[in-house]
Write an enzyme that holds these catalytic residues in place. Structure first.
Site, PDB file in Angstrom:
ATOM      1  N   GLY A 253      56.491  90.066   0.574  1.00  0.00           N
ATOM      2  CA  GLY A 253      57.657  90.407   1.067  1.00  0.00           C
ATOM      3  C   GLY A 253      57.814  90.002   2.395  1.00  0.00           C
ATOM      4  O   GLY A 253      59.006  89.247   2.789  1.00  0.00           O
ATOM      5  N   CYS A 254      56.975  90.293   3.261  1.00  0.00           N
ATOM      6  CA  CYS A 254      56.802  90.002   4.836  1.00  0.00           C
ATOM      7  C   CYS A 254      56.873  88.387   4.937  1.00  0.00           C
ATOM      8  O   CYS A 254      57.607  88.016   5.922  1.00  0.00           O
ATOM      9  CB  CYS A 254      55.676  90.569   5.333  1.00  0.00           C
ATOM     10  SG  CYS A 254      55.967  92.453   5.310  1.00  0.00           S
ATOM     11  N   THR A 255      56.231  87.657   4.150  1.00  0.00           N
ATOM     12  CA  THR A 255      56.312  86.379   4.315  1.00  0.00           C
ATOM     13  C   THR A 255      57.514  85.611   3.867  1.00  0.00           C
ATOM     14  O   THR A 255      58.137  84.955   4.705  1.00  0.00           O
ATOM     15  CB  THR A 255      55.143  85.665   3.377  1.00  0.00           C
ATOM     16  OG1 THR A 255      53.632  86.334   3.927  1.00  0.00           O
ATOM     17  CG2 THR A 255      55.022  84.282   3.608  1.00  0.00           C
TER      18      THR A 255
ATOM     19  N   ALA B 124      60.162  86.658   7.037  1.00  0.00           N
ATOM     20  CA  ALA B 124      59.818  85.900   8.256  1.00  0.00           C
ATOM     21  C   ALA B 124      59.866  84.327   7.888  1.00  0.00           C
ATOM     22  O   ALA B 124      60.598  83.782   8.909  1.00  0.00           O
ATOM     23  CB  ALA B 124      58.140  85.944   8.417  1.00  0.00           C
TER      24      ALA B 124
END
Length: 149
Positions: A45-47, A50
């Site tokens: 999710g963070c990838t 970003a």
């Protein structure tokens, strides 16, 4: 969850990025700033979040926005995340959670029936005077730039 809302002054934060450079709210005086908090570098999710911001970097630049990512990861982990995904913006390595707590995004979370403390994925849009214009708590990781812009 955060008590900050549009119209509030942004916390006067200070933190170091993946390269050890210090970033303070005052560094961005006269500029628009997006500060996005994410739970953990290099997770799916963070990838996605970003990389969505990276893919829309030129749009942010055209509109005069700077971007700062923040998580409690180490500088080394942030460096790997930034390099691997070719992120054009700094990532604060907020291991002591000073910036995270200043913005009030640390707290209880639930996952698979388990409760634990962690970072709530939250984005703050701050204007040129240091005033919060928007607080996004329901982040769409694959379409986050659209939510902001």
């Amino acid at each position: 969850m955060t008590n900050l809302k549009p119209g509030d002054k942004a916390p006067d934060f200070s933190g170091t990025d993946q390269d050890g450079n210090l970033h303070k709210l005052t560094d961005y005086s006269g500029k628009k700033l997006v500060v996005f908090f994410y739970p953990k570098a290099s997770t799916p999710g963070c990838t996605a979040e970003a990389c969505n911001l990276r893919d829309n970097w030129s749009k942010f630049q055209e509109k005069g926005y700077e971007i700062l990512g923040v998580s409690a990861d180490s500088a080394r982990r942030q460096t790997n995340f930034k390099t691997k995904n070719e992120l054009p913006f700094p990532l604060l390595a907020d291991e002591d959670k000073a910036v995270i707590e200043a913005f009030g995004v640390w707290g209880p979370k639930k996952f698979m029936g388990r409760t634990y403390d962690g970072i709530h994925r939250t984005t703050f849009v701050i204007d040129e005077t240091g005033t919060i214009k928007e607080v996004i708590t329901k982040v769409k990781t694959k379409a986050h730039a659209e939510q902001i812009l």
